[in-house]
Motif scaffolding. Structure first.
Motif, mmCIF file in Angstrom:
data_model
loop_
_atom_site.group_PDB
_atom_site.id
_atom_site.type_symbol
_atom_site.label_atom_id
_atom_site.label_comp_id
_atom_site.label_asym_id
_atom_site.label_seq_id
_atom_site.Cartn_x
_atom_site.Cartn_y
_atom_site.Cartn_z
ATOM 1 N N SER A 144 -2.487 13.050 -2.281
ATOM 2 C CA SER A 144 -2.971 12.264 -1.149
ATOM 3 C C SER A 144 -4.443 11.930 -1.328
ATOM 4 C CB SER A 144 -2.771 13.042 0.157
ATOM 5 O OG SER A 144 -3.416 12.389 1.229
ATOM 6 N N SER A 145 -4.760 10.632 -1.378
ATOM 7 C CA SER A 145 -6.158 10.252 -1.570
ATOM 8 C C SER A 145 -6.809 9.743 -0.291
ATOM 9 C CB SER A 145 -6.291 9.229 -2.702
ATOM 10 O OG SER A 145 -5.300 8.253 -2.637
ATOM 11 N N ILE A 146 -6.160 9.961 0.866
ATOM 12 C CA ILE A 146 -6.880 9.859 2.127
ATOM 13 C C ILE A 146 -7.464 11.227 2.459
ATOM 14 C CG2 ILE A 146 -4.864 10.301 3.597
ATOM 15 C CD1 ILE A 146 -7.901 8.002 4.347
ATOM 16 N N GLY A 154 0.814 -1.211 0.000
ATOM 17 C CA GLY A 154 0.000 0.000 0.000
ATOM 18 C C GLY A 154 0.847 1.260 0.000
ATOM 19 N N SER A 155 0.147 2.376 0.012
ATOM 20 C CA SER A 155 0.762 3.703 -0.048
ATOM 21 C C SER A 155 0.531 4.443 1.255
ATOM 22 C CB SER A 155 0.145 4.493 -1.212
ATOM 23 O OG SER A 155 0.451 5.863 -1.112
ATOM 24 N N LEU A 156 1.537 5.200 1.686
ATOM 25 C CA LEU A 156 1.400 5.974 2.916
ATOM 26 C C LEU A 156 0.634 7.281 2.715
ATOM 27 C CD1 LEU A 156 4.780 5.522 4.803
ATOM 28 C CD2 LEU A 156 2.815 3.993 4.619
ATOM 29 N N ILE A 157 0.390 7.685 1.466
ATOM 30 C CA ILE A 157 -0.449 8.873 1.282
ATOM 31 C C ILE A 157 -1.900 8.462 1.026
ATOM 32 C CG2 ILE A 157 1.440 10.381 0.603
ATOM 33 C CD1 ILE A 157 0.429 10.173 -2.302
ATOM 34 N N LYS A 158 -2.183 7.209 1.387
ATOM 35 C CA LYS A 158 -3.562 6.744 1.480
ATOM 36 C C LYS A 158 -3.814 6.429 2.963
ATOM 37 C CE LYS A 158 -3.902 5.175 -3.310
ATOM 38 N NZ LYS A 158 -2.571 5.557 -3.808
ATOM 39 N N GLN A 179 3.067 9.119 13.616
ATOM 40 C CA GLN A 179 1.851 9.816 14.037
ATOM 41 C C GLN A 179 0.717 9.581 13.046
ATOM 42 O OE1 GLN A 179 2.632 13.905 14.977
ATOM 43 N NE2 GLN A 179 0.773 14.136 16.173
ATOM 44 N N GLY A 180 1.049 9.506 11.755
ATOM 45 C CA GLY A 180 0.023 9.217 10.758
ATOM 46 C C GLY A 180 -0.581 7.839 10.957
ATOM 47 N N GLY A 194 -2.493 8.339 7.463
ATOM 48 C CA GLY A 194 -3.339 9.187 8.296
ATOM 49 C C GLY A 194 -3.376 10.649 7.894
ATOM 50 N N GLY A 195 -2.992 10.961 6.658
ATOM 51 C CA GLY A 195 -2.989 12.355 6.203
ATOM 52 C C GLY A 195 -1.746 13.123 6.599
#
Length: 424
Positions: A378-380, A231-235, A283-284, A239-240
């Motif tokens: 970012s898609s979250i 997965g991706s961390l900008i999803k 933190q995310g 956590g944004g």
């Protein structure tokens, strides 16, 4: 409340319709909150188990040898997702990169890749070589085969069994729908499919593309027999807050292969400085369960609102959720563009910008994307996109808070209404 929405551009009929729809969703929202609570405790437990400390947030540079924060974070991810090992790095630039890394490090010339759930997401077509591209798997002599889902969205077990052969090395399962009108796969269905292919060929590797699915359910595909989950961390899991990055969790050997591909044979996981982003990764992840819950509430609200107005939506307003994406079929390019303009207009960043379709790298048709985000792409965060081709479906996702997601959905309807493209 009506006045503050009016000041932000939402007319009274839109506001009242939204209020009516939201009032009927208390039960759904309570279930989402229960899942978020479970996942929040799971993340917290993993962080406590591995003794996360202030020292873990120290930035490293250069080679990044003995990076306590990086190594501890990977232990946290492995524990959280019930896997043997993890690779979580800012050097993984996006979800497509993470998937390509997992594939290219665990396949060799002469191997075959099988997708038993139909065509993969558009950007993977060039990775695989479905569309010719420099450096694709096809250029390295790795073949590809797929079995489409049945018309009802079920697995075509007969043809999957026939497709698995002596060359089949890796099976890739995409959880989310991408730009397709198929259901997102639940963890239970993924588990069923993994068990089926492993029974046919026990040594086959299974990779699950988990983008958009993390923390939507209380169980992840890595707990159901998958050898890798990506997965991706900008999803969801960022956590944004994560400004970049991707992850791969799974069997230790698969992760070590990926690490050697990311850095270099002989170096593997030992190098790769965390620079100044590691605290945002921690933190995310800590906030990810509640942020994902906010995005889910927005998706459920969007489904119910647009379904009430007669638009086809996937999932529908009552179906269970297995990712944060909501598809709304709008039937015309004008409506798709208006929808995305509304999402952009509700953003905290670049709300004054008008999104336009463009020939985005990795896609076979013009795509319109609305995303006024703190992290580019970012898609979250609240965003919507879709290809400019029939049936002109908008794919809506994200929202760091439920209230922002709600405003974005109302603004998308506002723009459609102003353009005379919908009747209330």
């Amino acid at each position: 409340m009506k006045q503050i929405y009016k000041e932000l551009g939402i007319d009274e009929p839109i506001y009242l319709l939204g209020k009516e729809v939201a009032q009927k969703l208390d039960g759904r929202f309570e279930e989402i909150d229960k899942t978020a609570e479970f996942n929040q405790l799971k993340v917290l437990g993993a962080m406590q188990k591995h003794r996360v400390s202030a020292e873990c947030f120290m930035a490293t540079n250069g080679y990044g040898y003995n990076d306590l924060g990086r190594d501890t974070l990977e232990e946290v991810y492995a524990s959280c997702f019930r896997a043997e090992a993890a690779l979580v790095r800012p050097q993984i630039t996006c979800g497509t990169h993470a998937l390509a890394l997992a594939l290219m490090s665990n396949l060799r010339p002469g191997d075959e890749l099988l997708s038993p759930v139909g065509k993969p997401y558009d950007t993977l077509e060039e990775v695989i070589g479905i569309r010719p591209s420099r450096g694709s798997l096809a250029e390295y002599g790795i073949t590809y085969r797929q079995v489409d889902l049945l018309p009802d969205g079920g697995f075509d077990y007969e043809n999957i069994k026939a497709a698995v052969n002596e060359k089949t090395k890796l099976v890739t399962i995409q959880r989310s729908k991408g730009y397709q009108a198929r259901p997102t796969l639940s963890v239970a269905r993924i588990e069923e499919l993994i068990a089926f292919v492993k029974k046919i060929k026990p040594d086959v590797l299974v990779m699950v593309d988990n983008c958009y699915g993390e923390f939507v359910e209380s169980k992840e595909p890595s707990e159901t027999g998958a050898d890798m989950m990506v997965g991706s961390l900008i999803k969801n899991p960022g956590g944004g807050l994560a400004p970049i990055g991707g992850y791969i969790v799974g069997k230790k050997e698969c992760i070590e292969n990926a690490a050697c591909r990311l850095t270099s044979p002989g170096l593997g996981k030992e190098v790769g400085a965390s620079l100044g982003v590691i605290q945002s990764f921690y933190q995310g992840l800590f906030l990810a369960p509640t942020v994902t819950a906010a995005a889910l509430k927005g998706a459920v609200f969007a489904a119910n609102l647009y379904e009430k107005l007669g638009f086809p939506v996937i999932p529908n307003g009552t179906e269970s959720r297995h990712d944060i994406i909501q598809a709304v079929t709008l039937h015309s390019p004008e409506a798709l563009i208006a929808f995305c303009k509304g999402i952009q207009a509700a953003a905290p960043v670049d709300s004054h910008v008008t999104p336009e379709p463009w020939d985005m790298p990795g896609y076979d048709s013009p795509v319109i994307m609305a995303a006024g985000a703190f992290v580019q792409g970012s898609s979250i965060e609240l965003s919507a996109d879709g290809p400019l081709k029939p049936p002109y479906t908008a794919f809506f996702q994200g929202g760091l808070t439920w209230y922002h997601a709600k405003l974005g959905i109302l603004m998308s309807l506002q723009k459609l209404w102003e353009a005379g493209l919908v009747q209330l």
